[in-house]
Write an enzyme that holds these catalytic residues in place. Structure first.
Site, PDB file in Angstrom:
ATOM      1  N   ASN A  33     -11.716  -5.286 -14.430  1.00 16.20           N
ATOM      2  CA  ASN A  33     -12.759  -6.322 -14.538  1.00 16.20           C
ATOM      3  C   ASN A  33     -13.684  -6.295 -13.323  1.00 16.20           C
ATOM      4  O   ASN A  33     -14.892  -6.497 -13.459  1.00 16.20           O
ATOM      5  CB  ASN A  33     -12.130  -7.704 -14.726  1.00 16.20           C
ATOM      6  N   ARG A  83       1.795 -21.315   1.839  1.00 12.61           N
ATOM      7  CA  ARG A  83       0.660 -21.294   0.922  1.00 12.61           C
ATOM      8  C   ARG A  83      -0.614 -21.750   1.616  1.00 12.61           C
ATOM      9  O   ARG A  83      -1.685 -21.174   1.456  1.00 12.61           O
ATOM     10  CB  ARG A  83       0.930 -22.291  -0.207  1.00 12.61           C
ATOM     11  N   HIS A 127      -9.307 -14.947 -18.623  1.00 14.24           N
ATOM     12  CA  HIS A 127      -7.965 -15.023 -19.199  1.00 14.24           C
ATOM     13  C   HIS A 127      -7.986 -14.303 -20.550  1.00 14.24           C
ATOM     14  O   HIS A 127      -8.908 -14.504 -21.344  1.00 14.24           O
ATOM     15  CB  HIS A 127      -7.562 -16.495 -19.381  1.00 14.24           C
ATOM     16  N   GLU A 160      -6.947 -27.631 -11.504  1.00 11.69           N
ATOM     17  CA  GLU A 160      -5.502 -27.716 -11.258  1.00 11.69           C
ATOM     18  C   GLU A 160      -4.665 -27.418 -12.503  1.00 11.69           C
ATOM     19  O   GLU A 160      -3.494 -27.057 -12.390  1.00 11.69           O
ATOM     20  CB  GLU A 160      -5.149 -29.109 -10.733  1.00 11.69           C
ATOM     21  N   ALA A 191     -13.184  -6.356 -24.609  1.00 12.05           N
ATOM     22  CA  ALA A 191     -14.006  -7.571 -24.749  1.00 12.05           C
ATOM     23  C   ALA A 191     -14.183  -8.263 -23.392  1.00 12.05           C
ATOM     24  O   ALA A 191     -15.254  -8.784 -23.076  1.00 12.05           O
ATOM     25  CB  ALA A 191     -13.361  -8.525 -25.751  1.00 12.05           C
TER      26      ALA A 191
HETATM   27  C1  GRF Z   1      -6.984  -9.056 -17.265  1.00 13.85           C
HETATM   28  O1  GRF Z   1      -6.402  -8.897 -18.535  1.00 13.85           O
HETATM   29  C2  GRF Z   1      -7.352 -10.493 -17.019  1.00 13.85           C
HETATM   30  O2  GRF Z   1      -7.723 -11.175 -18.179  1.00 13.85           O
HETATM   31  C3  GRF Z   1      -6.063 -11.065 -16.485  1.00 13.85           C
HETATM   32  O3  GRF Z   1      -5.528 -10.050 -15.682  1.00 13.85           O
HETATM   33  C4  GRF Z   1      -5.981  -8.775 -16.152  1.00 13.85           C
HETATM   34  C5  GRF Z   1      -6.600  -8.082 -14.991  1.00 13.85           C
HETATM   35  O4  GRF Z   1      -6.938  -6.747 -15.295  1.00 13.85           O
HETATM   36  N1  GRF Z   1      -6.310 -12.303 -15.794  1.00 13.85           N
HETATM   37  P1  GRF Z   1      -7.822  -5.889 -14.290  1.00 13.85           P
HETATM   38  O5  GRF Z   1      -7.089  -5.900 -12.949  1.00 13.85           O
HETATM   39  O6  GRF Z   1      -9.153  -6.545 -14.178  1.00 13.85           O
HETATM   40  O7  GRF Z   1      -7.892  -4.530 -14.880  1.00 13.85           O
END
Ligand code: GRF
Length: 218
Positions: A33, A83, A127, A160, A191
């Site tokens: 991503n 944290r 997500h 949160e 997608a």
């Molecule tokens: C993706 O499927 C995203 O939706 C989820 O973690 C994955 C990350 O994939 N939160 P990448 O590291 O971007 O390839």
């Protein structure tokens, strides 16, 4: 009506004077991503620049993606830190880079309420499900086991409630009757790569804004 060239020139100057969104991407793993955001920015589909990539894992492949694109990286491991201390270091790094927007892209840590408050309205996540269906871990498997005929992905502001913040954009994927889990994962990921740059572009152009805890579209 004939358009006056000076009006066109002013519009061009105005567009050039609007500062591009400064984006940080938080990662823990593969980085596909991140790669799609970088590509969209490079190809002029996204009026934003990825100015920083932060990983909590030193061996995340996403760091190589960032380095290949000459984007500054920071590794902030959490081991041995509370944290609060870990997130204070993260917030300091983001502030130092004068970041307008933080994109979580496979960042495998839950952020504390204090951090979320500090970055309220400037923090989004992608997500791999059509939220509010299938929040939490391995959303693709949840969708596959539920036998859904339409799956997809969501970009939402982070609050949160895990995977429960206001939705900015979604994309649907039709699931063929005999699709395997791997085929479903691949289709959703493809997608995601389309959706994340489009969602960030909504913010970069002001077509969507966070106002008092809601997404308002222009
Ligand atoms: C993706 O499927 C995203 O939706 C989820 O973690 C994955 C990350 O994939 N939160 P990448 O590291 O971007 O390839």
């Amino acid at each position: 009506m004939k358009r006056r060239p000076d009006i066109l020139k002013n519009a061009r100057e105005l567009a050039a004077s609007v500062p591009r969104l400064r984006v940080a991407v938080l990662v823990s793993g593969r980085g596909s991503n991140l790669e799609s955001l970088l590509r969209a920015s490079r190809e002029g589909r996204l009026d934003a620049d990825v100015v920083l990539v932060v990983s909590n894992k030193a061996d995340a492949a996403a760091l190589d993606v960032a380095r290949r694109a000459n984007v500054p990286t920071s590794v902030l491991p959490s081991a041995g830190l509370t944290r609060e201390a870990h997130e204070a270091a993260l917030a300091a790094r983001l502030d130092e880079a004068r970041v307008d927007l933080v994109c979580l892209a496979g960042y495998m840590r839950i952020l504390t309420p204090a951090f979320l408050r500090a970055f309220e309205g400037r923090l989004v996540n992608i997500h791999p499900s059509l939220l509010p269906a299938f929040p939490g871990m391995d959303a693709q498997r949840q969708a596959h086991e539920a036998g859904v005929r339409v799956a997809g992905c969501t970009v939402h502001f982070v609050t949160e409630t895990v995977d429960g913040g206001p939705i900015l954009a979604q994309a649907a994927v039709e699931v063929p009757p005999k699709a395997s889990l791997d085929e479903l994962r691949d289709a959703i990921l493809a997608a995601e790569h389309e959706l994340y740059p489009r969602a960030v572009q909504l913010l970069a152009t002001g077509r969507a804004r966070w106002i008092a805890g809601r997404v308002v579209f222009a």
